[in-house]
Design a protein around this motif. Structure first.
Motif, PDB file in Angstrom:
ATOM      1  N   GLN A 194     -10.792  -4.199   5.301  1.00  0.00           N
ATOM      2  CA  GLN A 194      -9.500  -3.409   5.699  1.00  0.00           C
ATOM      3  C   GLN A 194      -9.836  -1.826   5.457  1.00  0.00           C
ATOM      4  O   GLN A 194      -9.133  -1.231   6.312  1.00  0.00           O
ATOM      5  N   ILE A 195     -10.711  -1.617   4.516  1.00  0.00           N
ATOM      6  CA  ILE A 195     -10.886  -0.222   4.317  1.00  0.00           C
ATOM      7  C   ILE A 195     -12.590   0.380   4.402  1.00  0.00           C
ATOM      8  O   ILE A 195     -13.478  -0.377   4.261  1.00  0.00           O
ATOM      9  N   LEU A 196     -12.750   1.839   5.106  1.00  0.00           N
ATOM     10  CA  LEU A 196     -14.160   2.255   4.942  1.00  0.00           C
ATOM     11  C   LEU A 196     -14.040   3.145   3.678  1.00  0.00           C
ATOM     12  O   LEU A 196     -13.450   3.887   3.661  1.00  0.00           O
ATOM     13  N   LEU A 197     -15.121   2.683   2.583  1.00  0.00           N
ATOM     14  CA  LEU A 197     -14.844   3.362   1.469  1.00  0.00           C
ATOM     15  C   LEU A 197     -16.187   4.336   1.555  1.00  0.00           C
ATOM     16  O   LEU A 197     -17.242   3.995   1.240  1.00  0.00           O
ATOM     17  N   VAL A 242     -11.289   5.805   3.681  1.00  0.00           N
ATOM     18  CA  VAL A 242     -10.910   6.488   2.343  1.00  0.00           C
ATOM     19  C   VAL A 242     -12.176   7.237   2.062  1.00  0.00           C
ATOM     20  O   VAL A 242     -13.012   6.886   1.928  1.00  0.00           O
ATOM     21  N   VAL A 243     -11.717   8.669   1.911  1.00  0.00           N
ATOM     22  CA  VAL A 243     -12.959   9.690   2.173  1.00  0.00           C
ATOM     23  C   VAL A 243     -12.692  10.970   1.008  1.00  0.00           C
ATOM     24  O   VAL A 243     -11.493  10.934   0.521  1.00  0.00           O
ATOM     25  N   VAL A 244     -13.674  11.696   0.844  1.00  0.00           N
ATOM     26  CA  VAL A 244     -13.400  12.911  -0.004  1.00  0.00           C
ATOM     27  C   VAL A 244     -12.877  14.133   0.849  1.00  0.00           C
ATOM     28  O   VAL A 244     -13.642  14.195   2.092  1.00  0.00           O
ATOM     29  N   VAL A 255      -9.367  11.728  -1.173  1.00  0.00           N
ATOM     30  CA  VAL A 255      -9.239  12.128  -2.581  1.00  0.00           C
ATOM     31  C   VAL A 255      -9.861  13.884  -2.618  1.00  0.00           C
ATOM     32  O   VAL A 255     -10.763  14.168  -1.718  1.00  0.00           O
ATOM     33  N   PRO A 256      -9.312  14.519  -3.424  1.00  0.00           N
ATOM     34  CA  PRO A 256      -9.629  16.077  -3.444  1.00  0.00           C
ATOM     35  C   PRO A 256     -11.235  15.979  -3.978  1.00  0.00           C
ATOM     36  O   PRO A 256     -11.861  15.358  -4.658  1.00  0.00           O
ATOM     37  N   ILE A 257     -11.811  17.268  -3.399  1.00  0.00           N
ATOM     38  CA  ILE A 257     -13.248  17.400  -3.831  1.00  0.00           C
ATOM     39  C   ILE A 257     -13.206  17.774  -5.090  1.00  0.00           C
ATOM     40  O   ILE A 257     -12.446  18.760  -5.570  1.00  0.00           O
ATOM     41  N   ALA A 258     -14.183  17.394  -6.180  1.00  0.00           N
ATOM     42  CA  ALA A 258     -14.284  17.678  -7.597  1.00  0.00           C
ATOM     43  C   ALA A 258     -15.550  17.401  -7.860  1.00  0.00           C
ATOM     44  O   ALA A 258     -16.837  17.107  -7.137  1.00  0.00           O
ATOM     45  N   ASP A 259     -15.837  17.089  -9.229  1.00  0.00           N
ATOM     46  CA  ASP A 259     -17.112  16.962  -9.742  1.00  0.00           C
ATOM     47  C   ASP A 259     -17.235  15.170  -9.549  1.00  0.00           C
ATOM     48  O   ASP A 259     -16.038  14.708  -9.258  1.00  0.00           O
ATOM     49  N   ALA A 260     -18.102  14.743  -9.999  1.00  0.00           N
ATOM     50  CA  ALA A 260     -18.400  13.037  -9.948  1.00  0.00           C
ATOM     51  C   ALA A 260     -17.447  12.466 -10.637  1.00  0.00           C
ATOM     52  O   ALA A 260     -16.999  11.552 -10.041  1.00  0.00           O
ATOM     53  N   GLY A 292      -7.754   5.343  -8.911  1.00  0.00           N
ATOM     54  CA  GLY A 292      -6.392   5.344  -8.755  1.00  0.00           C
ATOM     55  C   GLY A 292      -5.990   5.153  -7.326  1.00  0.00           C
ATOM     56  O   GLY A 292      -4.962   4.174  -7.162  1.00  0.00           O
ATOM     57  N   LEU A 293      -6.719   5.652  -6.154  1.00  0.00           N
ATOM     58  CA  LEU A 293      -6.294   5.322  -5.002  1.00  0.00           C
ATOM     59  C   LEU A 293      -6.398   3.649  -4.652  1.00  0.00           C
ATOM     60  O   LEU A 293      -5.546   3.260  -3.985  1.00  0.00           O
TER      61      LEU A 293
END
Length: 419
Positions: A310-313, A336-338, A355-360, A369-370
């Protein structure tokens, strides 16, 4: 049109496939001749093109082969070092353009062509003499799409070290190359594959730049569609080389609670130096029954596995293009990407999730969460899947991109307007 595509091959992936796909799509719609490097000759012939009529192959192997052999011995491209590999390519490329001019210069000066379009290399650091020589001959020159130069995001110094990307810290020195500056000045149109590429242009040249992602879709290669029936478990896949910056490890870490509870499955399609570590990560979490490593697959097999999901992670943290995101959308998968670089520009809330870019650690928390939200309500995927497929049909088919480029070229060649 004279289409210069040093890297163009229908049987390869990445930039060579981009070069082939765009050049052949343009040639299908207008009178065009493709110039490529001799290593692509046999693939062009197998694709049915006629040498001398449809394409010309330029032989620069005598200077390229020794350096590529050295790059192979160093493991460049397989074990990282992409910036060093790009630097080597940039060093070699000017000779190719000089040979193109030697072969076609008289015909360009005789105005046998209305436009010269350099399609590949995509990297913006590769500079040659064609643009300024076309300008002197009074023939318009189109550059691009160019892309690259994505900075390493903060918090990933360890991955940069693993990728052997020390040269990326001094990459900006290419701006001191006078040939690069003259190329930009002489180009009538500059196609930019991303916002990063556009921002990397000197401000005085941005007025003649057009934003156009370099990747596209051939519908004949994507013939199946994922079923978005809102059912569980949530079915996810990752497609790509298993190298540090693609961050498959973050995807696994984020999904562990849902994989362990049976609420999610994960197909990993691809191979690379990180595979052993990823398999160990899965084994340590006891997830071998719900995470499947498929290795390298033939293109048809890739879509057969992908459409079961269903999704590309795909949490890659330094992806300047993101062609796999478009391919997933063409198959009806929700990406589903950064939110950084290529994938972040290709995906919005209509067609996917990011999701937002951040540290690992923060990316892992955000992804978890997503994914939890999707498991709570997988019905949201159907609408995004349909919107993604529609966007591909409208904007990202190679035929549509070729039509747009021909429109731009015709306008500029006729001196009707600036882009």
């Amino acid at each position: 049109m004279l289409l210069v595509a040093e890297a163009a091959n229908p049987e390869w992936a990445s930039v060579p496939l981009v070069g082939w796909s765009l050049a052949s799509a343009i040639a299908a719609q207008t009178d065009a001749h493709i110039v490529t490097q001799v290593r692509n000759r046999e693939a062009f012939l197998r694709a049915g093109l006629v040498e001398g009529e449809d394409f010309t192959a330029i032989n620069t192997e005598h200077i390229e082969r020794p350096l590529w052999q050295a790059a192979k011995r160093l493991g460049l491209g397989e074990k990282g070092g992409w910036t060093l590999l790009a630097a080597m390519s940039s060093f070699l490329y000017p000779y190719f353009e000089r040979q193109v001019w030697k072969k076609f210069g008289d015909r360009i000066r005789a105005r046998e062509f209305d436009m010269v379009h350099r399609i590949t290399p995509v990297m913006p650091t590769a500079a040659g003499v064609l643009a300024e020589r076309c300008q002197a001959a009074g023939i318009p020159f189109m550059l691009g799409p160019i892309n690259g130069g994505v900075p390493w995001p903060k918090g990933f110094a360890d991955l940069r070290t693993k990728e052997r990307e020390w040269l990326s810290m001094v990459r900006g020195f290419y701006r001191l190359n006078p040939t690069w500056r003259r190329m930009l000045k002489a180009s009538n149109v500059i196609l930019c594959g991303s916002g990063f590429a556009l921002a990397g242009l000197p401000e005085r040249y941005r007025a003649k730049a057009i934003l156009m992602p370099e990747n596209g879709i051939d519908p004949s290669r994507f013939t199946r569609v994922a079923v978005q029936d809102g059912s569980l478990p949530l079915r996810a896949c990752f497609i790509g080389r298993l190298v540090p910056y693609k961050a498959a490890a973050l995807a696994i870490e984020a999904a562990i609670p849902f994989l362990a509870s049976g609420q999610m499955t994960f197909d990993i399609i691809g191979d690379g130096p990180e595979r052993e570590a990823l398999e160990a990560q899965v084994a340590a979490a006891g997830l071998g029954q719900v995470v499947t490593f498929h290795g390298w697959l033939d293109h048809r097999q890739v879509q057969d596995v992908a459409v079961r999901n269903q999704i590309l992670l795909f949490p890659s943290i330094r992806e300047f293009g993101g062609g796999v995101v478009l391919e997933a959308m063409a198959l009806g998968l929700v990406p589903v990407v950064v939110n950084y670089a290529g994938p972040g520009e290709l995906v919005d809330s209509d067609v996917g999730l990011k999701v937002p870019i951040a540290d690992a650690k923060e990316i892992t928390v955000s992804l978890r969460g997503l994914l939890g939200g999707l498991i709570s309500d997988p019905s949201v995927l159907a609408k995004k899947s349909e919107a993604g497929r529609l966007r591909i049909k409208r904007n990202f088919l190679w035929s549509a991109k070729a039509t747009r480029i021909i429109e731009i070229a015709s306008s500029v060649a006729a001196r009707e307007t600036s882009p």
